[in-house]
Structures are given as C-alpha cells and as structure tokens.
Scaffold this motif. Structure first.
Motif, short mmCIF file in Angstrom:
data_model
loop_
_atom_site.label_atom_id
_atom_site.label_comp_id
_atom_site.label_asym_id
_atom_site.label_seq_id
_atom_site.Cartn_x
_atom_site.Cartn_y
_atom_site.Cartn_z
N PHE A 1 0.81 -1.22 0.00
CA PHE A 1 0.00 0.00 0.00
C PHE A 1 0.84 1.28 0.00
O PHE A 1 0.32 2.37 0.20
N SER A 2 2.13 1.16 -0.23
CA SER A 2 2.89 2.35 -0.60
C SER A 2 2.48 2.71 -2.03
O SER A 2 1.78 1.93 -2.70
N THR A 3 2.89 3.87 -2.50
CA THR A 3 2.44 4.33 -3.81
C THR A 3 3.61 4.75 -4.70
O THR A 3 4.66 5.16 -4.21
N GLY A 4 3.39 4.65 -6.00
CA GLY A 4 4.37 5.16 -6.94
C GLY A 4 4.38 6.67 -6.94
O GLY A 4 5.41 7.30 -7.19
N GLU A 5 3.23 7.26 -6.64
CA GLU A 5 3.10 8.71 -6.54
C GLU A 5 2.18 9.02 -5.37
O GLU A 5 1.02 8.64 -5.38
N PRO A 6 2.70 9.68 -4.33
CA PRO A 6 1.86 9.94 -3.14
C PRO A 6 0.69 10.86 -3.46
O PRO A 6 0.68 11.56 -4.47
N GLY A 7 -0.26 10.86 -2.58
CA GLY A 7 -1.47 11.63 -2.79
C GLY A 7 -1.38 13.07 -2.33
O GLY A 7 -0.31 13.58 -2.01
N GLY A 8 -2.54 13.71 -2.29
CA GLY A 8 -2.63 15.11 -1.90
C GLY A 8 -4.07 15.48 -1.63
O GLY A 8 -4.93 14.61 -1.46
N LEU A 9 -4.33 16.77 -1.57
CA LEU A 9 -5.67 17.28 -1.27
C LEU A 9 -6.34 17.81 -2.53
O LEU A 9 -5.72 18.48 -3.35
N LEU A 10 -7.63 17.51 -2.64
CA LEU A 10 -8.43 17.90 -3.80
C LEU A 10 -9.73 18.52 -3.34
O LEU A 10 -10.15 18.34 -2.19
N ALA A 11 -10.38 19.23 -4.26
CA ALA A 11 -11.72 19.75 -4.01
C ALA A 11 -12.63 19.33 -5.16
O ALA A 11 -12.21 19.36 -6.32
N VAL A 12 -13.84 18.91 -4.83
CA VAL A 12 -14.84 18.57 -5.84
C VAL A 12 -16.01 19.52 -5.67
O VAL A 12 -16.64 19.57 -4.60
N ASP A 13 -16.30 20.28 -6.70
CA ASP A 13 -17.40 21.23 -6.66
C ASP A 13 -18.73 20.48 -6.67
O ASP A 13 -18.97 19.62 -7.52
N LEU A 14 -19.59 20.77 -5.70
CA LEU A 14 -20.84 20.04 -5.59
C LEU A 14 -21.79 20.33 -6.75
O LEU A 14 -22.58 19.47 -7.14
N ALA A 15 -21.72 21.53 -7.28
CA ALA A 15 -22.61 21.88 -8.38
C ALA A 15 -22.09 21.36 -9.72
O ALA A 15 -22.82 20.71 -10.47
N GLY A 16 -20.83 21.63 -10.01
CA GLY A 16 -20.28 21.26 -11.32
C GLY A 16 -19.58 19.92 -11.35
O GLY A 16 -19.25 19.42 -12.43
N LYS A 17 -19.32 19.32 -10.19
CA LYS A 17 -18.66 18.02 -10.08
C LYS A 17 -17.23 18.03 -10.62
O LYS A 17 -16.66 16.97 -10.91
#
Length: 286
Positions: A190-206
């Motif tokens: 469960f290590s990754t080739g590319e680590p993750g980060g923070l994202l935002a998903v717009d509720l209206a436009g997705k």
C-alpha cells in the motif's frame, strides 16, 4: 482504510516506542479493535467509533461501532454490531451511514438499531463518508477512483475521475467536497508510486480541482476542514497535517503509523483514530 497488507507493512514500525503525548492532547481512549473512524455526533454530544476487527476487506461479520462521551469516557463498547469492516461514517436525518466494504449500513441514531443495508453495485473498497448542508451523503470508493452520493436509499455515482487518485478521506465544506487522496500506483504494501494530496470537488459542477501546494506529499487517509484550515492524516507515517489554501501542508502532530479517518467537533477539537494501537486521541487545536 485499510488493507491487510498495510497492517503487515506497519508491523515493524508498531514495535517502536510510543510517541509522547502530543501538544494539545486532551484525552486518549484505549481498548478499541482497529478503530478506523471517529465521528462526532453533535446532537448527542458523543463520538461514534468504527471497529474493523480483522481483515479490512473481508465480510467476516466481526465489525461493530462503539460510543464515547465527548470527554473520552466509554459509553458502550459494542453499540451496534452486525457489520463486517466498518470504516467512515456520516450523519443525516437522524440516521448514521457507515461504509462497509461494498455496502452502506444504516443505523437509527436514537435507538442504535441497524435498520438497513444499501448495496453499492460495482463498489470495490468503500472508505470514508460525509454529508453536506442539504443532507446528501457521499462515500469514497478508494480502489475505484469514485465518489458515490446516496439519494434516499439509492447509491448514485457522483464523480469517477483518475484525478481522485485513490480517494480516501472526504469532508463536505461549503459548496465542495474536500478529498484526501492516497496516491497513484498502489503497491502490495500500500505504498504508492506517486503519493497523494488534497483535492476539491465542486458540488454543483462536479469538477475535481487539486488544491495548490498540497499535491504529491503523502499517502493521505482522513480529512476534515475547520474554518480556513484543512487537516489530514497520513496513515503510513502517522503524521497529521494542516493546510491553508495558498500555503503548503505543515506537519502538526506525529503518531505511530495507523492514524486514520479523523473527526472533529467543528470548533477546536480533532478526534484521531490510531488504528494499529486501538486508541482514539482528542487534540485541541491552537
């Protein structure tokens, strides 16, 4: 989260001496069985804890929920049973929704009775949950790059996008969902080739938008937002990060590996499940 591979991967680290109490730590509750999520129930001033008890991906019937008081005292060890590997949770309309591998368990908050299960077709590994101001409930499928919305008792794909990069934690904040990404190229440990980060998903436009300055820095697990700050845990290292938009993630606490889906009272307290240690820690923020 977690896969059994993660539990093996962190076994060596778990032998190390425990970290000292964190700055701001107000209490620490012990005796849980792989606590994955700690959700604050504001209406009843209590904390609901999900216990996996075994393989996080196996339908073994071992999982259950516990109740803690807001000051860390055990109310009920086995509050709701009949689950497999419960993880993230959300509250809406007097009901508690619990992610449980490929289905959503629904609990009546007043009685503590399991009232229904919602199967999610094509789900692989449901993980964290949240509810927005309108009462809509959302759940991440970490291994399918998908977020579902629960409309009534029906799961509907809300966003499926490779940009989500193994979405784990999710938290509704204003008109968007804040998502903690585990990363790309997940390996057997469960290590990754590319680590993750923070994202935002717009509720209206997705639309999915990476948050600037908060990309590719850690394999992220839980996430909450309080005011202008976003807090996220990195399960593999036990690090708790704080991020403010326009800045970069800052490590604000360090635990042993296993910090999972954090909760909050929405004001000044974080509840951090330490899955491999069987503990819940309450941290008061600066």
């Amino acid at each position: 989260m977690k896969s059994p591979s993660i539990l093996v991967a962190v076994a060596v680290a778990a032998i190390a001496l425990a970290f000292p109490a964190q700055a701001g730590e107000t209490w620490r509750a012990t005796g849980f069985e792989q606590p994955e999520s700690a959700l604050f129930d504001a209406a009843d001033n209590r904390i609901i804890v999900s216990n996996i008890v075994g393989n996080p991906g196996e339908a073994d019937g071992n999982g259950y929920l516990s109740l803690l008081s807001s000051d860390g005292k055990l109310i009920t060890r086995h509050w709701v049973g009949g689950m497999d590997a419960p993880k993230g949770m959300a509250i809406s309309g007097g009901r508690l929704y619990v992610a449980d591998i490929t289905r959503i368990r629904v609990v009546d908050l007043a009685s503590g009775k399991l009232i229904s299960s919602i199967d999610v077709p094509d789900a692989v590994f449901l993980n964290d949950m949240t509810s927005d101001v309108s009462g809509k409930v959302y759940v991440t499928d970490m291994l399918a790059d998908t977020i579902y919305r629960i409309d009534g008792d029906k799961p509907v794909p809300f966003v499926k996008d490779a940009l989500l990069a193994s979405p784990n934690g999710i938290f509704a904040h204003g008109g968007r969902l804040i998502v903690a990404s585990w990363g790309k190229g997940i390996k057997p440990d469960f290590s990754t080739g590319e680590p993750g980060g923070l994202l935002a998903v717009d509720l209206a436009g997705k639309t999915v938008t990476p948050l600037p300055g908060a990309q590719n820095f850690a394999d992220l697990d839980g996430v909450v937002a309080i005011g202008d700050s976003i807090y996220a845990t990195a399960y593999m290292t036990g690090t708790l990060y704080r991020y403010r938009e326009g800045g970069t993630p800052e490590a604000v606490a360090h635990f042993r590996p296993g910090s999972a889906d954090i909760g909050t009272d929405g004001k000044s307290i974080l509840y951090v499940p330490l899955m491999n240690d069987g503990e819940i820690v309450a941290l008061r923020l600066d």
